[in-house]
Scaffold this motif. Structure first.
Motif, PDB file in Angstrom:
ATOM      1  N   VAL A 155      28.918 -19.113  26.461  1.00  0.00           N
ATOM      2  CA  VAL A 155      30.341 -18.861  26.648  1.00  0.00           C
ATOM      3  C   VAL A 155      30.621 -18.788  28.141  1.00  0.00           C
ATOM      4  N   ASP A 156      31.501 -19.635  28.612  1.00  0.00           N
ATOM      5  CA  ASP A 156      31.862 -19.620  30.023  1.00  0.00           C
ATOM      6  C   ASP A 156      32.573 -18.298  30.346  1.00  0.00           C
ATOM      7  N   PRO A 157      32.047 -17.533  31.316  1.00  0.00           N
ATOM      8  CA  PRO A 157      32.642 -16.217  31.594  1.00  0.00           C
ATOM      9  C   PRO A 157      34.083 -16.281  32.096  1.00  0.00           C
ATOM     10  N   ARG A 158      34.483 -17.418  32.657  1.00  0.00           N
ATOM     11  CA  ARG A 158      35.839 -17.516  33.204  1.00  0.00           C
ATOM     12  C   ARG A 158      36.822 -18.092  32.189  1.00  0.00           C
ATOM     13  N   THR A 159      36.451 -19.238  31.595  1.00  0.00           N
ATOM     14  CA  THR A 159      37.379 -19.916  30.684  1.00  0.00           C
ATOM     15  C   THR A 159      37.170 -19.551  29.225  1.00  0.00           C
ATOM     16  N   LYS A 160      36.019 -18.888  28.900  1.00  0.00           N
ATOM     17  CA  LYS A 160      35.665 -18.536  27.524  1.00  0.00           C
ATOM     18  C   LYS A 160      35.446 -19.777  26.650  1.00  0.00           C
ATOM     19  N   LYS A 161      35.116 -20.884  27.281  1.00  0.00           N
ATOM     20  CA  LYS A 161      34.830 -22.097  26.526  1.00  0.00           C
ATOM     21  C   LYS A 161      33.447 -21.995  25.902  1.00  0.00           C
ATOM     22  N   VAL A 162      33.337 -22.394  24.661  1.00  0.00           N
ATOM     23  CA  VAL A 162      32.098 -22.291  23.898  1.00  0.00           C
ATOM     24  C   VAL A 162      31.365 -23.624  23.914  1.00  0.00           C
ATOM     25  N   SER A 163      30.036 -23.560  24.114  1.00  0.00           N
ATOM     26  CA  SER A 163      29.198 -24.760  24.060  1.00  0.00           C
ATOM     27  C   SER A 163      27.836 -24.387  23.496  1.00  0.00           C
ATOM     28  N   VAL A 164      27.098 -25.391  23.076  1.00  0.00           N
ATOM     29  CA  VAL A 164      25.771 -25.196  22.497  1.00  0.00           C
ATOM     30  C   VAL A 164      24.719 -25.523  23.549  1.00  0.00           C
ATOM     31  N   ASP A 165      23.764 -24.607  23.734  1.00  0.00           N
ATOM     32  CA  ASP A 165      22.654 -24.852  24.662  1.00  0.00           C
ATOM     33  C   ASP A 165      21.597 -25.675  23.923  1.00  0.00           C
ATOM     34  N   GLY A 166      21.513 -26.965  24.258  1.00  0.00           N
ATOM     35  CA  GLY A 166      20.590 -27.853  23.555  1.00  0.00           C
ATOM     36  C   GLY A 166      19.136 -27.446  23.673  1.00  0.00           C
ATOM     37  N   ASN A 167      18.759 -26.818  24.782  1.00  0.00           N
ATOM     38  CA  ASN A 167      17.371 -26.403  24.968  1.00  0.00           C
ATOM     39  C   ASN A 167      17.006 -25.181  24.135  1.00  0.00           C
ATOM     40  N   GLN A 168      18.009 -24.386  23.743  1.00  0.00           N
ATOM     41  CA  GLN A 168      17.754 -23.171  22.985  1.00  0.00           C
ATOM     42  C   GLN A 168      18.065 -23.320  21.500  1.00  0.00           C
ATOM     43  N   ALA A 169      18.587 -24.474  21.096  1.00  0.00           N
ATOM     44  CA  ALA A 169      18.994 -24.656  19.699  1.00  0.00           C
ATOM     45  C   ALA A 169      17.826 -24.481  18.734  1.00  0.00           C
ATOM     46  N   ARG A 170      16.609 -24.774  19.193  1.00  0.00           N
ATOM     47  CA  ARG A 170      15.449 -24.646  18.314  1.00  0.00           C
ATOM     48  C   ARG A 170      15.204 -23.197  17.892  1.00  0.00           C
ATOM     49  N   ARG A 171      15.766 -22.244  18.601  1.00  0.00           N
ATOM     50  CA  ARG A 171      15.564 -20.836  18.267  1.00  0.00           C
ATOM     51  C   ARG A 171      16.479 -20.366  17.132  1.00  0.00           C
ATOM     52  N   GLU A 172      17.480 -21.156  16.784  1.00  0.00           N
ATOM     53  CA  GLU A 172      18.445 -20.744  15.769  1.00  0.00           C
ATOM     54  C   GLU A 172      17.775 -20.589  14.395  1.00  0.00           C
ATOM     55  N   THR A 173      18.081 -19.497  13.737  1.00  0.00           N
ATOM     56  CA  THR A 173      17.479 -19.206  12.426  1.00  0.00           C
ATOM     57  C   THR A 173      18.288 -19.772  11.269  1.00  0.00           C
ATOM     58  N   MET A 174      19.451 -20.317  11.553  1.00  0.00           N
ATOM     59  CA  MET A 174      20.335 -20.904  10.532  1.00  0.00           C
ATOM     60  C   MET A 174      20.688 -19.873   9.459  1.00  0.00           C
ATOM     61  N   SER A 175      21.088 -18.708   9.911  1.00  0.00           N
ATOM     62  CA  SER A 175      21.443 -17.640   8.972  1.00  0.00           C
ATOM     63  C   SER A 175      22.771 -17.900   8.260  1.00  0.00           C
ATOM     64  N   ARG A 176      23.578 -18.815   8.768  1.00  0.00           N
ATOM     65  CA  ARG A 176      24.897 -19.154   8.209  1.00  0.00           C
ATOM     66  C   ARG A 176      25.885 -17.991   8.299  1.00  0.00           C
ATOM     67  N   GLU A 177      25.616 -17.084   9.218  1.00  0.00           N
ATOM     68  CA  GLU A 177      26.524 -15.960   9.431  1.00  0.00           C
ATOM     69  C   GLU A 177      27.921 -16.445   9.799  1.00  0.00           C
ATOM     70  N   VAL A 178      28.013 -17.545  10.530  1.00  0.00           N
ATOM     71  CA  VAL A 178      29.308 -18.044  10.987  1.00  0.00           C
ATOM     72  C   VAL A 178      30.197 -18.442   9.818  1.00  0.00           C
ATOM     73  N   TYR A 179      29.580 -18.837   8.691  1.00  0.00           N
ATOM     74  CA  TYR A 179      30.376 -19.242   7.529  1.00  0.00           C
ATOM     75  C   TYR A 179      31.047 -18.052   6.834  1.00  0.00           C
ATOM     76  N   ARG A 180      30.613 -16.844   7.140  1.00  0.00           N
ATOM     77  CA  ARG A 180      31.178 -15.667   6.485  1.00  0.00           C
ATOM     78  C   ARG A 180      32.560 -15.306   7.026  1.00  0.00           C
ATOM     79  N   HIS A 181      32.936 -15.836   8.172  1.00  0.00           N
ATOM     80  CA  HIS A 181      34.173 -15.444   8.826  1.00  0.00           C
ATOM     81  C   HIS A 181      35.227 -16.525   8.628  1.00  0.00           C
ATOM     82  N   PRO A 182      36.315 -16.213   7.942  1.00  0.00           N
ATOM     83  CA  PRO A 182      37.349 -17.239   7.654  1.00  0.00           C
ATOM     84  C   PRO A 182      37.988 -17.810   8.913  1.00  0.00           C
ATOM     85  N   GLU A 183      38.004 -17.057  10.018  1.00  0.00           N
ATOM     86  CA  GLU A 183      38.634 -17.571  11.239  1.00  0.00           C
ATOM     87  C   GLU A 183      37.863 -18.742  11.847  1.00  0.00           C
ATOM     88  N   PHE A 184      36.588 -18.928  11.432  1.00  0.00           N
ATOM     89  CA  PHE A 184      35.794 -20.034  11.971  1.00  0.00           C
ATOM     90  C   PHE A 184      35.688 -21.187  10.988  1.00  0.00           C
TER      91      PHE A 184
END
Length: 305
Positions: free
Chosen positions: A258-287
């Motif tokens: 998350v960009d500290p100034r603009t709050k723009k969201v991006s995916v860190d390609g080098n760290q994506a392998r650490r994701e556990t794929m918990s699907r937590e993001v699907y629980r929130h209707p705003e996303f």
């Protein structure tokens, strides 16, 4: 925005199920496309990248292969790579509380640092070409100068624990010359085999042979051999700035930036392998509709230890 979802390359991880799990790159599936297996194309696509290597484990990426090939490598490592393990245990004396059969089983599971290339598979009669001999002789005694108020067994007794480091190699025939550079010994010298008290002792002769994991699990060169598909997080539209940090918290730390100034969201390609794929993001209707979770079909994260 991240590159979109491609059913040919990705496995979709949806809120309630996983879809597009089957490969489609085989002859006849797509009209006017030749997907017959070609060794030159296979060699061009294949890539192996070691991410971490130690004396006990290795992590590497296997890219450009089908799941059947990745699983074949895993099964070969589990069952087809020869190692040397303890096969026969001759107990001359054992007055410990561990019965002979249990002690023999524990000894059989001790990993040995022996190059199997120096040995033949065992025959009818053991020889110096197919058998490595160890001896284990130890006796527990009371330590005469132990403090009167001591309660620690290490202060009270001598040889109160039987460790794998106490396995003493007894060279046979020409083994002393052939294996001089790397004498046979347990890979881990601190494995506790038994605990003794004064008066208890062991006198054991141990024979180790070459074998395969498909014959007995103790010969398997790896304790765990696993792989998983590379996670991929596909952003379908902009995340509102006031929800950026909440969106970031739905994933493994470091995966979402998350960009500290603009709050723009991006995916860190080098760290994506650490994701556990918990699907937590699907629980929130705003996303809803903001992100698609997926895995890369031909990119395997392998870990063997």
């Amino acid at each position: 925005m991240s590159q979109g979802f491609d059913p040919r390359k990705h496995v979709a991880v949806n809120p309630e199920r996983v879809s597009h799990t089957s490969s489609t790159d085989y002859p006849g599936h797509y009209a006017d496309e030749d997907h017959s297996w070609n060794p030159e194309k296979f060699k061009k696509r294949l890539a192996v990248r070691v991410e971490r290597l130690s004396n006990r484990s290795i992590e590497f990426d296997l890219v450009g292969v089908d799941a059947s090939i990745a699983n074949a490598f895993r099964r070969i490592l589990l069952a087809e790579v020869p190692t040397v393990c303890i096969e026969r245990v001759y107990v001359h004396n054992n007055t410990s509380i561990i019965v002979d059969e249990v002690l023999a089983h524990r000894l059989g599971l001790v990993p040995l640092s022996v190059d199997p290339a120096f040995m033949d598979y065992p025959g009818v009669q053991p020889t110096d070409h197919d058998t490595i001999v160890f001896k284990l002789c130890t006796k527990c005694e009371r330590r005469r100068n132990a403090p009167k108020d001591a309660k620690d067994p290490a202060q009270l007794y001598i040889n109160h624990e039987v460790l794998s480091s106490q396995l003493e190699w007894v060279p046979q025939g020409e083994q002393a010359i052939a294996m001089r550079a790397n004498p046979p010994a347990p890979s881990n010298p601190n494995i506790v085999l038994a605990k003794l008290r004064p008066g208890q002792e062991m006198d054991i002769e141990i024979h180790a042979v070459k074998g395969l994991g498909k014959d007995h699990a103790k010969f398997s060169p790896v304790a765990t051999a696993s792989y998983r598909l590379l996670p991929k997080i596909i952003l379908k539209k902009e995340i509102p700035p006031h929800l950026a940090e909440k969106f970031q918290s739905c994933f493994t730390k470091g995966v979402i930036k998350v960009d500290p100034r603009t709050k723009k969201v991006s995916v860190d390609g080098n760290q994506a392998r650490r994701e556990t794929m918990s699907r937590e993001v699907y629980r929130h209707p705003e996303f809803e509709g903001c992100v698609q979770l997926a895995r890369v079909r031909d990119h395997f994260l392998c870990k063997f230890s």
